[in-house]
Design a protein around this motif. Structure first.
Motif, PDB file in Angstrom:
ATOM      1  N   GLY A  64       0.840  -1.186   0.000  1.00 37.71           N
ATOM      2  CA  GLY A  64       0.000   0.000   0.000  1.00 37.71           C
ATOM      3  C   GLY A  64       0.874   1.235   0.000  1.00 37.71           C
ATOM      4  N   CYS A  65       0.278   2.360   0.265  1.00 38.17           N
ATOM      5  CA  CYS A  65       1.015   3.625   0.265  1.00 38.17           C
ATOM      6  C   CYS A  65       2.128   3.627   1.303  1.00 38.17           C
ATOM      7  N   HIS A  66       1.867   3.029   2.455  1.00 39.93           N
ATOM      8  CA  HIS A  66       2.911   3.006   3.488  1.00 39.93           C
ATOM      9  C   HIS A  66       4.096   2.146   3.030  1.00 39.93           C
ATOM     10  N   THR A  67       3.834   1.117   2.241  1.00 41.45           N
ATOM     11  CA  THR A  67       4.916   0.295   1.695  1.00 41.45           C
ATOM     12  C   THR A  67       5.810   1.147   0.798  1.00 41.45           C
ATOM     13  N   LEU A  68       5.206   2.028   0.008  1.00 39.40           N
ATOM     14  CA  LEU A  68       5.992   2.919  -0.856  1.00 39.40           C
ATOM     15  C   LEU A  68       6.824   3.888  -0.016  1.00 39.40           C
ATOM     16  N   ARG A  69       6.245   4.386   1.057  1.00 39.34           N
ATOM     17  CA  ARG A  69       6.968   5.287   1.967  1.00 39.34           C
ATOM     18  C   ARG A  69       8.152   4.567   2.599  1.00 39.34           C
ATOM     19  N   HIS A  70       7.908   3.339   3.040  1.00 39.59           N
ATOM     20  CA  HIS A  70       8.963   2.531   3.662  1.00 39.59           C
ATOM     21  C   HIS A  70      10.082   2.253   2.646  1.00 39.59           C
ATOM     22  N   SER A  71       9.709   1.932   1.421  1.00 38.39           N
ATOM     23  CA  SER A  71      10.704   1.671   0.375  1.00 38.39           C
ATOM     24  C   SER A  71      11.534   2.917   0.081  1.00 38.39           C
ATOM     25  N   PHE A  72      10.866   4.059   0.033  1.00 39.20           N
ATOM     26  CA  PHE A  72      11.555   5.326  -0.207  1.00 39.20           C
ATOM     27  C   PHE A  72      12.631   5.559   0.850  1.00 39.20           C
TER      28      PHE A  72
ATOM     29  N   LEU B  39      20.508  10.063   8.348  1.00 45.49           N
ATOM     30  CA  LEU B  39      19.245   9.845   9.045  1.00 45.49           C
ATOM     31  C   LEU B  39      18.468  11.143   9.261  1.00 45.49           C
ATOM     32  N   ARG B  40      19.163  12.220   9.530  1.00 46.96           N
ATOM     33  CA  ARG B  40      18.503  13.508   9.777  1.00 46.96           C
ATOM     34  C   ARG B  40      17.767  14.006   8.534  1.00 46.96           C
ATOM     35  N   THR B  41      18.379  13.859   7.365  1.00 47.92           N
ATOM     36  CA  THR B  41      17.738  14.270   6.117  1.00 47.92           C
ATOM     37  C   THR B  41      16.485  13.437   5.872  1.00 47.92           C
ATOM     38  N   ILE B  42      16.594  12.139   6.075  1.00 48.98           N
ATOM     39  CA  ILE B  42      15.450  11.241   5.875  1.00 48.98           C
ATOM     40  C   ILE B  42      14.345  11.577   6.868  1.00 48.98           C
ATOM     41  N   GLN B  43      14.722  11.903   8.098  1.00 48.46           N
ATOM     42  CA  GLN B  43      13.744  12.303   9.113  1.00 48.46           C
ATOM     43  C   GLN B  43      12.926  13.500   8.618  1.00 48.46           C
ATOM     44  N   GLU B  44      13.611  14.487   8.069  1.00 46.96           N
ATOM     45  CA  GLU B  44      12.916  15.683   7.568  1.00 46.96           C
ATOM     46  C   GLU B  44      12.004  15.342   6.399  1.00 46.96           C
ATOM     47  N   LEU B  45      12.497  14.539   5.464  1.00 50.08           N
ATOM     48  CA  LEU B  45      11.690  14.177   4.302  1.00 50.08           C
ATOM     49  C   LEU B  45      10.431  13.411   4.687  1.00 50.08           C
ATOM     50  N   LEU B  46      10.526  12.567   5.707  1.00 51.85           N
ATOM     51  CA  LEU B  46       9.374  11.777   6.139  1.00 51.85           C
ATOM     52  C   LEU B  46       8.480  12.530   7.112  1.00 51.85           C
ATOM     53  N   GLY B  47       8.967  13.658   7.640  1.00 55.80           N
ATOM     54  CA  GLY B  47       8.168  14.448   8.562  1.00 55.80           C
ATOM     55  C   GLY B  47       8.103  13.886   9.966  1.00 55.80           C
ATOM     56  N   HIS B  48       9.112  13.093  10.345  1.00 53.74           N
ATOM     57  CA  HIS B  48       9.148  12.546  11.708  1.00 53.74           C
ATOM     58  C   HIS B  48       9.626  13.623  12.677  1.00 53.74           C
TER      59      HIS B  48
ATOM     60  N   ARG C  40      14.213   8.918  16.434  1.00 54.54           N
ATOM     61  CA  ARG C  40      14.068   7.501  16.811  1.00 54.54           C
ATOM     62  C   ARG C  40      13.030   6.797  15.941  1.00 54.54           C
ATOM     63  N   THR C  41      12.028   7.540  15.502  1.00 57.02           N
ATOM     64  CA  THR C  41      11.034   6.958  14.592  1.00 57.02           C
ATOM     65  C   THR C  41      11.691   6.605  13.267  1.00 57.02           C
ATOM     66  N   THR C  42      12.574   7.472  12.792  1.00 57.07           N
ATOM     67  CA  THR C  42      13.270   7.230  11.526  1.00 57.07           C
ATOM     68  C   THR C  42      14.248   6.071  11.651  1.00 57.07           C
ATOM     69  N   GLN C  43      14.825   5.882  12.821  1.00 59.94           N
ATOM     70  CA  GLN C  43      15.802   4.810  13.022  1.00 59.94           C
ATOM     71  C   GLN C  43      15.197   3.425  12.814  1.00 59.94           C
ATOM     72  N   ILE C  44      13.888   3.313  12.876  1.00 59.53           N
ATOM     73  CA  ILE C  44      13.227   2.031  12.632  1.00 59.53           C
ATOM     74  C   ILE C  44      13.623   1.484  11.263  1.00 59.53           C
TER      75      ILE C  44
END
Length: 133
Positions: A79-87, A98-107, A111-115
């Motif tokens: 689903g859409c979350h699978t696409l987000r996870h793949s991204f 990790l910090r850049t990815i955190q910003e892109l995902l809006g976390h 620690r949420t991004t570290q998952i």
């Protein structure tokens, strides 16, 4: 092309909030400002009374992604979350921090991004030489 047809018929502008419409007067008609998932129908914007095409609802996009997954013969849940996870996973694999990815995902918390780092547990095989690129 939907956007081109909408422009010709006078409906091809998106709503831009606050002063953006004044600062960038052509932006509401430009392709870059259009919705990635436009609605199939035109509707009246309650803020301005202008008829325009809005974005598709999140539910309809999720239904379409699931339908496309089944149609492609993919048997795993997707689903859409699978696409987000793949991204996020691909960004990590490509060496983004990790910090850049955190910003892109809006976390709000890193620690949420570290998952997403669990997929990188490859031991010594996970180290790539810069020369491989």
């Amino acid at each position: 092309m939907l956007h081109g047809n909408d422009l010709r018929e006078g409906f091809g502008e998106v709503y831009l909030p606050y002063a953006l419409a004044r600062k960038y007067p052509n932006a509401p008609k430009e392709w870059a400002s259009q919705y990635v998932f436009p609605s199939a129908k035109l509707s009246v914007d309650p803020r301005s009374g202008v008829t325009r095409r809005h974005h598709a609802s999140a539910d309809s996009v999720q239904r379409e992604v699931k339908r496309a997954t089944r149609s492609a013969g993919i048997t795993m849940h997707g689903g859409c979350h699978t696409l987000r996870h793949s991204f996020a996973t691909h960004l990590l694999e490509d060496g983004y921090d990790l910090r850049t990815i955190q910003e892109l995902l809006g976390h709000s918390d890193v620690r949420t991004t570290q998952i997403y780092t669990h997929v990188l547990n490859k031991g010594g095989r996970g180290v790539r030489s810069p020369l491989e690129n």
